[in-house]
Design a protein around this motif. Structure first.
Motif, PDB file in Angstrom:
ATOM      1  N   THR A 103      -2.809   0.400   7.665  1.00 44.38           N
ATOM      2  CA  THR A 103      -2.462   1.734   7.251  1.00 44.38           C
ATOM      3  C   THR A 103      -1.333   1.930   6.896  1.00 44.38           C
ATOM      4  O   THR A 103      -0.958   3.151   6.120  1.00 44.38           O
ATOM      5  CB  THR A 103      -1.842   3.057   9.171  1.00 44.38           C
ATOM      6  OG1 THR A 103      -3.572   2.532  10.072  1.00 44.38           O
ATOM      7  CG2 THR A 103      -1.646   3.695   8.552  1.00 44.38           C
ATOM      8  N   ARG A 104      -0.359   1.730   7.152  1.00 44.16           N
ATOM      9  CA  ARG A 104       0.867   1.172   6.423  1.00 44.16           C
ATOM     10  C   ARG A 104       0.256   0.798   4.933  1.00 44.16           C
ATOM     11  O   ARG A 104       1.462   1.324   3.821  1.00 44.16           O
ATOM     12  CB  ARG A 104       2.375   0.426   6.900  1.00 44.16           C
ATOM     13  CG  ARG A 104       2.727   0.683   8.473  1.00 44.16           C
ATOM     14  CD  ARG A 104       3.487  -0.588   8.134  1.00 44.16           C
ATOM     15  NE  ARG A 104       4.652   0.084   9.214  1.00 44.16           N
ATOM     16  CZ  ARG A 104       4.439  -0.669  10.389  1.00 44.16           C
ATOM     17  NH1 ARG A 104       4.079  -1.878  10.259  1.00 44.16           N
ATOM     18  NH2 ARG A 104       4.797  -0.324  11.804  1.00 44.16           N
ATOM     19  N   GLU A 105       0.179  -0.418   4.566  1.00 48.94           N
ATOM     20  CA  GLU A 105      -0.275  -0.534   3.049  1.00 48.94           C
ATOM     21  C   GLU A 105      -1.246   0.796   2.449  1.00 48.94           C
ATOM     22  O   GLU A 105      -0.945   1.109   1.145  1.00 48.94           O
ATOM     23  CB  GLU A 105      -1.328  -2.069   2.655  1.00 48.94           C
ATOM     24  CG  GLU A 105      -1.261  -3.128   3.619  1.00 48.94           C
ATOM     25  CD  GLU A 105       0.276  -3.668   1.660  1.00 48.94           C
ATOM     26  OE1 GLU A 105       0.722  -3.020   0.755  1.00 48.94           O
ATOM     27  OE2 GLU A 105       1.655  -3.768   2.391  1.00 48.94           O
TER      28      GLU A 105
ATOM     29  N   ALA B  76      -0.660   4.044   3.146  1.00 47.18           N
ATOM     30  CA  ALA B  76       0.596   4.796   2.922  1.00 47.18           C
ATOM     31  C   ALA B  76       1.225   4.800   2.300  1.00 47.18           C
ATOM     32  O   ALA B  76       2.018   5.065   0.731  1.00 47.18           O
ATOM     33  CB  ALA B  76       1.025   5.369   4.106  1.00 47.18           C
ATOM     34  N   ALA B  77       1.725   2.977   2.169  1.00 46.58           N
ATOM     35  CA  ALA B  77       3.528   2.887   1.037  1.00 46.58           C
ATOM     36  C   ALA B  77       3.005   1.371   0.587  1.00 46.58           C
ATOM     37  O   ALA B  77       3.406   0.679   0.600  1.00 46.58           O
ATOM     38  CB  ALA B  77       4.325   3.070   1.859  1.00 46.58           C
ATOM     39  N   PRO B  78       1.933   1.430  -0.612  1.00 50.95           N
ATOM     40  CA  PRO B  78       1.515  -0.062  -1.489  1.00 50.95           C
ATOM     41  C   PRO B  78       2.406  -0.798  -1.646  1.00 50.95           C
ATOM     42  O   PRO B  78       3.548  -0.669  -1.754  1.00 50.95           O
ATOM     43  CB  PRO B  78       0.544   0.892  -2.507  1.00 50.95           C
ATOM     44  CG  PRO B  78       0.409   1.896  -1.831  1.00 50.95           C
ATOM     45  CD  PRO B  78       1.293   2.669  -1.469  1.00 50.95           C
ATOM     46  N   THR B  79       2.429  -2.004  -0.893  1.00 49.19           N
ATOM     47  CA  THR B  79       3.637  -3.384  -1.614  1.00 49.19           C
ATOM     48  C   THR B  79       2.678  -3.683  -2.601  1.00 49.19           C
ATOM     49  O   THR B  79       1.584  -3.496  -2.425  1.00 49.19           O
ATOM     50  CB  THR B  79       3.636  -4.027  -0.328  1.00 49.19           C
ATOM     51  OG1 THR B  79       2.535  -4.921  -0.180  1.00 49.19           O
ATOM     52  CG2 THR B  79       4.211  -3.342   0.621  1.00 49.19           C
TER      53      THR B  79
ATOM     54  N   GLY C 240       7.140  -3.252   9.543  1.00 49.44           N
ATOM     55  CA  GLY C 240       6.603  -2.824   8.417  1.00 49.44           C
ATOM     56  C   GLY C 240       7.404  -4.009   7.909  1.00 49.44           C
ATOM     57  O   GLY C 240       8.058  -4.954   8.077  1.00 49.44           O
ATOM     58  N   TYR C 241       6.508  -4.364   6.395  1.00 45.01           N
ATOM     59  CA  TYR C 241       7.383  -5.350   5.200  1.00 45.01           C
ATOM     60  C   TYR C 241       9.007  -4.800   5.071  1.00 45.01           C
ATOM     61  O   TYR C 241       9.816  -6.163   5.011  1.00 45.01           O
ATOM     62  CB  TYR C 241       6.179  -4.486   4.307  1.00 45.01           C
ATOM     63  CG  TYR C 241       7.229  -5.880   2.973  1.00 45.01           C
ATOM     64  CD1 TYR C 241       6.966  -7.351   3.138  1.00 45.01           C
ATOM     65  CD2 TYR C 241       7.779  -5.291   2.066  1.00 45.01           C
ATOM     66  CE1 TYR C 241       7.184  -8.122   2.196  1.00 45.01           C
ATOM     67  CE2 TYR C 241       8.285  -6.652   1.449  1.00 45.01           C
ATOM     68  CZ  TYR C 241       7.609  -7.644   0.922  1.00 45.01           C
ATOM     69  OH  TYR C 241       8.531  -8.479   0.553  1.00 45.01           O
ATOM     70  N   THR C 242       9.218  -3.712   4.969  1.00 42.74           N
ATOM     71  CA  THR C 242      10.600  -3.816   4.590  1.00 42.74           C
ATOM     72  C   THR C 242      11.945  -3.388   5.269  1.00 42.74           C
ATOM     73  O   THR C 242      13.103  -4.460   5.600  1.00 42.74           O
ATOM     74  CB  THR C 242      11.110  -2.220   3.754  1.00 42.74           C
ATOM     75  OG1 THR C 242       9.753  -1.936   3.161  1.00 42.74           O
ATOM     76  CG2 THR C 242      12.423  -1.797   3.216  1.00 42.74           C
TER      77      THR C 242
END
Length: 261
Positions: A129-131, A133-136, A35-37
């Motif tokens: 999918t991650r974007e 669910a939790a957009p950056t 993930g990004y974080t």
């Protein structure tokens, strides 16, 4: 004299391009895995066997590198499954239903194949999918650069089919409904694989899914067209003699009249 921009790349330029590509590939794997974080620039540099400062040199920042990864993955998918512009041009205003239906069918098959390919490519499927669910901040850029232009072409076709402006709420909702079907098949795969694997797995099943979405969507768009045409007919219906000359009485006024009798 050969201009510098047209000259063959030097050894340093080739090495620089190879380093940037190595950083991009390492970032793709780590962003997809962690993930990004949770992914650090230092970890990316180590995985790429590159100097930490080169990440900033080539991509500006971690956010810039992440955006570069998303852009490259999107570029690959769009190149593999380009939007069928020829079909859309064939379905210009005045074309018959058969031409418009064929254009819609080709669009759906193309988009469905693209999303299934993205789903099967682990980095892009996981990152999308991650974007969602939790957009950056990168999501806003990708929407403007990729999603909005694609939806504009789809809404143009939908608008012609349902007799509505491409930027109308009706066209937007229809586009979202159509895209939503494709996205469900993409992101709900674990659920479908457990409930009915034979219905969605394999090349023939995937083609059947796309065809069903096309037929289902065409039927819905035809219903929207009938609603739009009926509404337009009521709006432009000539007023009959005496119609609208008196304001309708409210329920309260009618009850008072009954009490006076």
């Amino acid at each position: 004299m050969i201009m510098k921009s047209l000259a063959s790349p030097t050894t340093d330029e080739r090495a620089g391009a190879a380093t940037a590509q190595a950083i991009l590939e390492a970032a793709t794997d780590l962003f997809a895995r962690d993930g990004y974080t949770a992914t650090s620039v230092r970890a990316i540099a180590q995985a790429a066997n590159a100097n930490l400062a080169l990440v900033s040199y080539y991509f500006g920042s971690k956010e810039g590198l992440y955006l570069a990864v998303l852009r490259e993955l999107a570029r690959q998918e769009l190149a593999g499954h380009p939007f069928p512009k020829a079909a859309l041009l064939a379905a210009q205003a005045g074309s018959d239903d058969a031409t418009q239906k064929a254009a819609l069918r080709e669009v759906i098959h193309t988009v469905f194949a693209r999303m299934v390919a993205a789903r099967d490519r682990v980095p892009l499927g996981v990152m999308l999918t991650r974007e969602l669910a939790a957009p950056t901040p990168a999501l806003d850029r990708m929407i403007e650069e990729v999603a909005r232009p694609q939806l504009a072409m789809l809404r143009t076709l939908i608008g012609r089919i349902i007799d509505a402006a491409p930027d109308s709420d009706e066209a937007w909702r229809a586009a979202f409904s159509l895209a939503g079907q494709v996205m469900y098949y993409t992101f709900a795969r674990p659920l479908m694989d457990r409930l009915a694997p034979d219905a969605t797995q394999g090349r023939e099943a995937i083609a059947a899914c796309a065809e069903q979405i096309a037929e289902f969507s065409w039927g819905g768009l035809m219903a929207l067209r009938r609603i739009s045409q009926a509404s337009a007919s009521r709006t432009h219906r000539p007023r009959r003699q005496g119609e609208g000359s008196k304001s309708p009485k409210s329920p309260v006024a009618l009850r008072k009249k009954e009490n006076l009798r």
